[in-house]
Write an enzyme that holds these catalytic residues in place. Structure first.
Site: not given
Length: 680
Positions: A257, A281-282, A364, A372
């Site tokens: 994004e 979504h972005e 990460d 999410y």
């Protein structure tokens, strides 16, 4: 931090020959304490040549490097400064070829094959390997940039064009960018390569390599519609432009994004716009994430949980039916179950709450569907408690209140409670298990109650297939035509069959083959369907799928697909599918350098863990059945799998190099019609 950064100015020159960015970074810094003696910035693998404060060169040092976080750059100030004092710090430096933020692609790794390409991916803490900065989401700054690149290249950034590019002779050109809205360092992005654009609305254009740009413009032609739907829910779009860049296949995520310039993967190019919801979504991140940002990565769910809820709300509005919210949410919930089970099995249950403890952990390593889907389902529960209109009104107020700032989970909970208590609706939110949702390991404390009336045909076909309905001559009696369904229902069907088989339901290879014959699943261009089909086929032990899986792994580097498929290959090998484990190791050995550094690191970790688990399983078998496996065979078995895989990988790499060489020769008009020897 003892400082805040208000603005960053970048002056960069790209060196494709050495895979480096050279230049300097100027930071407008304000002291947050009295007696500040040094400025400390985050770096990783940067070659620092000079530091200056207020125009005067000063001494600096780098702390010892750590694998997770790099090195702290400590710049000594000429004298201590008071709280509130502003200074300008300039750092001259070059990135390293191994920068984890940048992937440098050779011409052969691009669609056109004529020029190299580079793009960045800074989330979560990789901006520090592209520029010295305060690399934490809670620190926001505006930025400007002047970037010099070869004359054939186009330079794009997560910003607005400040002024037209200027040629520097015939060899190079300089592009100028400005981002007037303060953003976190992980949102600074750059892409440089041979590109073209197509306009799809006054504020939206699609960028891609020339050979893909028309396909991308078709696939993402609804972008303006998504943007308007988002504005109707969250308020005006504040970033002026919303452009999309369809990147080369090695991009490790579905989308990123970056403000003003979303990066997307070419795995979304299904040819029928069926995967364009990733763009929704972005777009949603333009409000939840970019504008209202999690204060630290511990509260990442406030970025992704909100954005997932917002994305589903946009798509339901576009389709005019709230049941599509529930249908898409149910697909994501199945993914959550898989990730939670995997974390618990690996002894990493601490990564399953919404607020995990990440002290000393690279974000990460914690990446999964948890923030999410678990985050979205908490918001879905709250929406059901207070009512949809009331929750949407709360969402808009939340965005307006925290725009251009950061938020923690505690701050969110407090704001939510006060909002509805002030509205006289505190009784509606009594009994919400906040601690269970935010802090408890495992699955959420409540299962969602979705309206799955649209799922009835999917359930009926799933039941028909699982009881052997496709075997023999009864295929024509199937209750529904899979091929007539839209992509979402097809994905849900494959997920339902996959869940059943993972749960112990048997599915014969005959049924699997009939499914492929009827539905042509192996040939599908839709990456989501192809991925689920590959996983199902491996789970059922189908040797015919191995070539397709390897081709899929080589053709793209999206971690959503790549990591699970490598794990599935290793699991299939342990379950007895000949060559599956060796194929996993060999494919990675041959192609690891084509993957993005983030993807490469995570897959290597997954394979290492799988090989260790295989070795441990062999040792356990020896203990339980001493005669079943000779003692001198157990220890070398995992090593043998690795060695065989590396040998296969070397052969595969040579075959790919031959194919690339012939392709280059043909492009140069020197090649013949001969093809490379078959890889498989």
């Amino acid at each position: 931090h003892a400082i805040s950064v208000g603005h960053v100015d970048l002056v960069w020159s790209l060196d494709f020959d050495e895979s480096k960015i050279r230049g300097h970074c100027s930071l407008d810094i304000q002291s947050k304490i009295n007696g500040l003696k040094e400025v400390v910035l985050d770096t990783r693998d940067l070659d620092i040549s000079k530091c200056a404060v207020g125009g005067f060169e000063c001494s600096f040092k780098l702390s010892p490097d750590t694998e997770q976080f790099g090195s702290a750059l400590k710049i000594m100030l000429p004298k201590p400064i008071k709280k509130g004092t502003r200074i300008k710090v300039l750092v001259s430096y070059a990135t390293s070829p191994g920068s984890t933020a940048l992937q440098w692609l050779s011409p052969q790794q691009t669609a056109g094959g004529n020029h190299p390409y580079v793009f960045s991916q800074c989330q979560a803490i990789h901006a520090r390997s592209m520029l010295p900065c305060v690399d934490a989401p809670g620190h926001k700054a505006t930025y400007t940039a002047a970037v010099t690149a070869p004359a054939w290249a186009t330079v794009l950034m997560s910003a607005l064009e400040a002024k037209p590019s200027v040629g520097s002779g015939e060899a190079s050109k300089t592009y100028f960018w400005t981002q007037p809205v303060a953003c976190s360092s992980y949102l600074i992005a750059i892409a440089v390569g041979e590109m073209e654009a197509r306009e799809i609305s006054p504020r939206c254009r699609i960028w891609s390599e020339p050979s893909n740009v028309d396909a991308a413009a078709f696939e993402f032609s609804q972008t303006e519609d998504f943007l308007k739907a988002a504005e109707s829910l969250a308020g005006p779009y504040r970033w002026t432009r919303y452009d999309l860049l369809c990147l080369p296949p090695s991009f490790p995520y579905g989308g990123m994004e970056n403000p003003c310039l979303t990066f997307v993967t070419p795995t979304l190019l299904a040819g029928d716009k069926s995967l364009a919801d990733v763009v929704a979504h972005e777009i949603a991140h333009s409000w939840t994430g970019n504008l209202v940002t999690n204060a630290t990565w511990t509260h990442f769910w406030l970025n992704e949980g909100w954005t997932r809820w917002f994305e589903l709300s946009i798509m339901a509005k576009i389709q005019g039916d709230d049941r599509y919210f529930d249908l898409r949410a149910s697909l994501g919930y199945e993914g959550l179950k898989g990730d939670v089970a995997r974390f618990l099995e690996a002894g990493e249950g601490h990564l399953t709450p919404l607020v995990p403890q990440l002290e000393g952990i690279d974000p990460d390593d914690a990446f999964s569907s948890v923030p999410y889907e678990r985050g979205m389902n908490l918001l879905f529960l709250l929406e059901r408690r207070v009512g949809k209109p009331e929750f949407q009104a709360f969402f808009r107020k939340y965005v307006e209140t925290f725009a251009a700032s950061t938020v923690t989970s505690a701050k969110f909970v407090d704001f939510f409670k006060k909002h509805f208590e002030a509205a006289g609706k505190g009784d509606l939110i009594e009994g919400v298990d906040w601690a269970g949702w935010l802090l408890k390991e495992g699955m959420p404390p409540e299962d969602p109650k979705y309206d799955l009336s649209l799922l009835k045909p999917v359930t009926e076909l799933t039941d028909f297939v699982l009881r052997g309905g496709l075997e023999g001559n009864s295929a024509s009696t199937a209750p529904h035509d899979f091929n007539a369904w839209p992509s979402l229902q097809q994905q849900l069907f494959l997920q339902a069959v996959l869940d059943a088989v993972e749960g112990g339901q048997s599915l014969s290879l005959l049924t699997l083959g009939t499914m492929d014959s009827l539905y042509r699943l192996t040939e599908r261009k839709n990456s989501e369907i192809r991925f689920k089909w590959c996983k199902l086929s491996l789970l059922c032990g189908s040797p015919q799928i191995l070539k397709t899986v390897s081709e899929f792994l080589v053709s793209q580097g999206r971690m959503k697909f790549v990591r699970p498929l490598y794990r599935s290959l290793m699991e299939a090998g342990r379950a007895g599918l000949p060559g599956a484990s060796e194929l996993a190791v060999g494919t990675f050995a041959a192609n690891r350098l084509s993957y993005h550094p983030i993807c490469r690191k995570m897959v290597a970790s997954d394979l290492d863990r799988a090989l260790k688990e295989s070795h441990q399983a062999n040792q356990l078998q020896l203990q339980e059945e001493p005669q079943a496996v000779p003692a001198d065979v157990v220890a070398p078995r995992a090593v043998a799998v690795f060695a065989a895989g590396v040998g296969f990988g070397a052969a595969l790499a040579l075959a790919l190099l031959r194919a690339e060489g012939e392709a280059r020769a043909q492009r140069a008009g020197q090649g013949t019609r001969q093809t490379a020897e078959p890889i498989f």
